[in-house]
Design a protein around this motif. Structure first.
Motif, PDB file in Angstrom:
ATOM      1  N   LYS A  52       0.827  -1.201   0.000  1.00  0.00           N
ATOM      2  CA  LYS A  52       0.000   0.000   0.000  1.00  0.00           C
ATOM      3  C   LYS A  52       0.866   1.258   0.000  1.00  0.00           C
ATOM      4  CE  LYS A  52      -3.936  -1.932   2.589  1.00  0.00           C
ATOM      5  NZ  LYS A  52      -3.519  -3.327   2.638  1.00  0.00           N
ATOM      6  N   ILE A  53       0.259   2.355  -0.439  1.00  0.00           N
ATOM      7  CA  ILE A  53       0.800   3.690  -0.240  1.00  0.00           C
ATOM      8  C   ILE A  53      -0.300   4.490   0.448  1.00  0.00           C
ATOM      9  CG2 ILE A  53       0.106   4.395  -2.593  1.00  0.00           C
ATOM     10  CD1 ILE A  53       2.485   6.373  -2.517  1.00  0.00           C
ATOM     11  N   GLY A  64       3.014  16.897   6.842  1.00  0.00           N
ATOM     12  CA  GLY A  64       2.323  15.757   6.281  1.00  0.00           C
ATOM     13  C   GLY A  64       3.280  14.866   5.519  1.00  0.00           C
ATOM     14  N   SER A  65       2.908  13.587   5.376  1.00  0.00           N
ATOM     15  CA  SER A  65       3.817  12.618   4.749  1.00  0.00           C
ATOM     16  C   SER A  65       3.053  11.595   3.934  1.00  0.00           C
ATOM     17  CB  SER A  65       4.644  11.886   5.813  1.00  0.00           C
ATOM     18  OG  SER A  65       5.402  12.780   6.593  1.00  0.00           O
ATOM     19  N   ALA A  66       3.772  10.993   3.013  1.00  0.00           N
ATOM     20  CA  ALA A  66       3.317   9.792   2.314  1.00  0.00           C
ATOM     21  C   ALA A  66       4.178   8.637   2.789  1.00  0.00           C
ATOM     22  CB  ALA A  66       3.452   9.956   0.810  1.00  0.00           C
ATOM     23  N   TYR A  67       3.569   7.469   2.953  1.00  0.00           N
ATOM     24  CA  TYR A  67       4.297   6.280   3.393  1.00  0.00           C
ATOM     25  C   TYR A  67       4.003   5.121   2.451  1.00  0.00           C
ATOM     26  CZ  TYR A  67       4.640   8.923   7.760  1.00  0.00           C
ATOM     27  OH  TYR A  67       4.885   9.900   8.694  1.00  0.00           O
ATOM     28  N   VAL A  68       4.966   4.227   2.335  1.00  0.00           N
ATOM     29  CA  VAL A  68       4.770   2.985   1.590  1.00  0.00           C
ATOM     30  C   VAL A  68       5.034   1.825   2.525  1.00  0.00           C
ATOM     31  CG1 VAL A  68       5.231   3.836  -0.744  1.00  0.00           C
ATOM     32  CG2 VAL A  68       7.151   3.205   0.729  1.00  0.00           C
ATOM     33  N   GLY A  69       4.310   0.742   2.297  1.00  0.00           N
ATOM     34  CA  GLY A  69       4.462  -0.431   3.148  1.00  0.00           C
ATOM     35  C   GLY A  69       3.517  -1.523   2.698  1.00  0.00           C
ATOM     36  N   HIS A  70       3.104  -2.326   3.653  1.00  0.00           N
ATOM     37  CA  HIS A  70       2.294  -3.494   3.322  1.00  0.00           C
ATOM     38  C   HIS A  70       1.002  -3.489   4.130  1.00  0.00           C
ATOM     39  CE1 HIS A  70       5.836  -4.794   1.146  1.00  0.00           C
ATOM     40  NE2 HIS A  70       6.545  -4.616   2.244  1.00  0.00           N
ATOM     41  N   ASN A  71       0.362  -4.650   4.249  1.00  0.00           N
ATOM     42  CA  ASN A  71      -0.969  -4.685   4.850  1.00  0.00           C
ATOM     43  C   ASN A  71      -0.986  -4.382   6.342  1.00  0.00           C
ATOM     44  OD1 ASN A  71       0.381  -7.020   5.433  1.00  0.00           O
ATOM     45  ND2 ASN A  71      -1.273  -8.409   4.913  1.00  0.00           N
ATOM     46  N   ASP A  72       0.176  -4.407   7.010  1.00  0.00           N
ATOM     47  CA  ASP A  72       0.206  -4.050   8.431  1.00  0.00           C
ATOM     48  C   ASP A  72       0.353  -2.546   8.636  1.00  0.00           C
ATOM     49  OD1 ASP A  72       2.789  -3.733   7.552  1.00  0.00           O
ATOM     50  OD2 ASP A  72       3.716  -5.009   9.070  1.00  0.00           O
ATOM     51  N   LEU A  73       0.512  -1.794   7.528  1.00  0.00           N
ATOM     52  CA  LEU A  73       0.637  -0.331   7.555  1.00  0.00           C
ATOM     53  C   LEU A  73       1.824   0.142   8.384  1.00  0.00           C
ATOM     54  CD1 LEU A  73      -3.076   0.884   7.723  1.00  0.00           C
ATOM     55  CD2 LEU A  73      -1.593   0.656   5.739  1.00  0.00           C
ATOM     56  N   LYS A 259      -6.288  15.920   0.081  1.00  0.00           N
ATOM     57  CA  LYS A 259      -7.450  15.029   0.060  1.00  0.00           C
ATOM     58  C   LYS A 259      -7.750  14.432   1.436  1.00  0.00           C
ATOM     59  CE  LYS A 259      -6.395  13.536  -4.688  1.00  0.00           C
ATOM     60  NZ  LYS A 259      -6.062  12.362  -5.547  1.00  0.00           N
ATOM     61  N   GLY A 260      -6.852  14.666   2.384  1.00  0.00           N
ATOM     62  CA  GLY A 260      -7.007  14.067   3.702  1.00  0.00           C
ATOM     63  C   GLY A 260      -6.356  12.696   3.777  1.00  0.00           C
ATOM     64  N   GLU A 261      -6.520  12.055   4.917  1.00  0.00           N
ATOM     65  CA  GLU A 261      -5.923  10.728   5.094  1.00  0.00           C
ATOM     66  C   GLU A 261      -6.591   9.727   4.157  1.00  0.00           C
ATOM     67  OE1 GLU A 261      -5.770   9.223   9.009  1.00  0.00           O
ATOM     68  OE2 GLU A 261      -4.818  11.003   9.877  1.00  0.00           O
ATOM     69  N   HIS A 262      -5.774   8.972   3.432  1.00  0.00           N
ATOM     70  CA  HIS A 262      -6.336   7.924   2.590  1.00  0.00           C
ATOM     71  C   HIS A 262      -5.263   6.894   2.272  1.00  0.00           C
ATOM     72  CE1 HIS A 262      -4.780  11.010  -0.169  1.00  0.00           C
ATOM     73  NE2 HIS A 262      -4.697  10.091  -1.118  1.00  0.00           N
ATOM     74  N   ILE A 263      -5.728   5.680   2.011  1.00  0.00           N
ATOM     75  CA  ILE A 263      -4.854   4.534   1.743  1.00  0.00           C
ATOM     76  C   ILE A 263      -5.182   3.990   0.362  1.00  0.00           C
ATOM     77  CG2 ILE A 263      -4.142   2.238   2.513  1.00  0.00           C
ATOM     78  CD1 ILE A 263      -5.150   2.996   5.317  1.00  0.00           C
ATOM     79  N   ILE A 264      -4.162   3.648  -0.403  1.00  0.00           N
ATOM     80  CA  ILE A 264      -4.348   3.119  -1.752  1.00  0.00           C
ATOM     81  C   ILE A 264      -3.640   1.768  -1.855  1.00  0.00           C
ATOM     82  CG2 ILE A 264      -3.947   3.482  -4.214  1.00  0.00           C
ATOM     83  CD1 ILE A 264      -3.890   6.497  -3.633  1.00  0.00           C
ATOM     84  N   ARG A 265      -4.396   0.734  -2.221  1.00  0.00           N
ATOM     85  CA  ARG A 265      -3.794  -0.578  -2.463  1.00  0.00           C
ATOM     86  C   ARG A 265      -3.130  -0.571  -3.833  1.00  0.00           C
ATOM     87  NH1 ARG A 265      -7.186  -4.698  -3.284  1.00  0.00           N
ATOM     88  NH2 ARG A 265      -5.844  -6.293  -2.374  1.00  0.00           N
TER      89      ARG A 265
END
Length: 432
Positions: A52-53, A64-73, A259-265
């Protein structure tokens, strides 16, 4: 009694080897600074699903930040709106001296986010890190890069900063390993690429570096899960999925934060990837609970039956009950004893070392000749399984064989065949 004494000495040693764990952690990162522009690239090499990102706007004056990782966030890496980027590496753990008079870090994920929310330069990151006991990072390493091109390597007990035009890092600690001594192929490939090409800060050049350093293994096509390239000046993130460098998704960090907090698979925004589909279908104890539970059951079974065989040898129970030949019965029990001990150990190695399922067989552990030898164990087992099962059947068919021995040998034969079927599925029978 001499041989029984040897069993009692050797068996605890073999069981104690279950405490040994060997891991291999692939990853790579690159940064380049030219003409006032800094680009950072990272290859995340992991056997993880559902990458996810996600975006977290700053609150109360924080960044504010962008993060990349996996399903455990867990924030494996990312970039904040001031142009500070980082990513992490797994490294071997080291022995640490006690730390006194510094703050404790209770949660690594929260701590990393706190850094990104409050720091805009590697100097600020270093000042913050110096206030804390970083023991929680034992087994991990981080590389921070800021807008000016300065970088900071965080090791558990060491901080290394620099400002060279180009910098490459992989899964080794610079404080204890000289770059010339690094044997990691992706790191060597990246350095050779930089030596043989004229560098620049274009996306094409940075992508070429990441492509050169990415992993795609021959067994099932697994390797680099995602690649992120950060333009620190413009706040742009270029994202690539599962070492497919033909398809890119571009994010403007500032626009995404609005856009606020959001998660993209990542699976939702990239086209189907055949290698990734194969990776998902490939089952191991690390992505299948049922296989993991089977491993626990088999390990327990082999340890218990090894103890039973030791008891048979010591108490001479079998030899008084079966009349098919004292010598062969004795050899059979000894063979079962050692095979079960080594099978329990080998299954534990497989249960705790994920790379064994993905690297070419026979799997090689770095600097460990004992474990390298064990990688041939499935081949040894498949060569002796037919005579062992034949002798098992011969004993089981004897009219005067005890029910206890019949059950024990029959169960052993079934579990051997089942274990070999699993080893065959994972391709463990290759010799070269």
């Amino acid at each position: 009694m001499k041989r029984y004494s040897q069993v009692c000495k050797i068996t605890p040693f073999l069981i104690c080897m279950l405490l040994i764990r060997v891991d291999v952690f692939p990853c790579s990162m690159f940064k380049i600074t030219m003409y006032g522009k800094t680009m950072v690239g990272n290859n995340e090499d992991a056997w993880r699903l559902d990458s996810k990102i996600w975006f977290e706007p700053g609150k109360d004056g924080k960044y504010g930040s962008a993060y990349v990782g996996h399903n455990d966030l867990f924030p494996q890496g990312g970039m904040n709106e001031t142009g500070l980027a980082y990513d992490g590496f797994a490294v071997y753990r080291r022995k640490l001296n006690p730390v006194y008079g510094k703050k404790n870090i209770d949660n690594m994920s929260s701590f990393l986010k706190m850094i990104m929310q409050n720091c805009k330069s590697v100097d600020e990151v270093q000042n913050l890190l110096n206030q804390y006991d970083r023991s929680i990072f034992n087994g991990a390493m981080l590389l921070f890069v800021d807008l000016t091109g300065k970088y900071l390597v965080l090791e558990v007990d060491t901080l290394i900063n620099g400002d060279s035009r180009e910098y490459i890092l992989a899964n080794f600690c610079p404080s204890i390993t000289k770059p010339g001594d690094v044997k990691i192929p992706r790191y060597i490939r990246g350095n050779l690429f930089l030596q043989n090409n004229i560098p620049d800060t274009s996306l094409a050049f940075c992508l070429s570096v990441m492509d050169t350093m990415h992993e795609c293994r021959s067994k099932i096509g697994d390797g680099t899960t995602y690649t992120s390239i950060y333009d620190l000046k413009e706040g742009i993130i270029y994202l690539y999925f599962y070492h497919d460098f033909k398809h890119v998704i571009k994010f403007n960090l500032h626009q995404e934060l609005r856009k606020g907090e959001h998660i993209i698979r990542m699976l939702d925004i990239f086209p189907p990837n055949q290698e990734y589909i194969l990776f998902v279908k490939y089952k191991t104890p690390f992505n299948s609970l049922s296989i993991r539970l089977i491993f626990y059951a088999l390990i327990a079974f082999y340890i218990v039956t090894a103890i039973m065989y030791m008891s048979i040898l010591i108490r001479n129970r079998m030899f008084n009950a079966i009349k098919t030949g004292y010598k062969w019965n004795k050899i059979l029990v000894w063979v079962h004893l050692y095979i079960n001990i080594f099978l329990a150990y080998y299954l534990y190695i497989l249960l705790t070392n994920q790379p064994a399922y993905y690297f070419d067989s026979p799997y090689k552990f770095d600097n460990n000749s004992l474990l390298n030898s064990l990688s041939y164990f499935p081949i040894l087992l498949v060569t002796v399984i037919i005579p062992i099962i034949y002798l098992n059947i011969r004993v089981v068919r004897q009219s005067d064989a005890t029910k206890y021995m019949r059950s024990l040998l029959s169960l052993n034969s079934i579990t051997y065949i089942f274990a070999l079927a699993l080893f065959g599925y994972w391709g463990f029978f290759k010799i070269f």
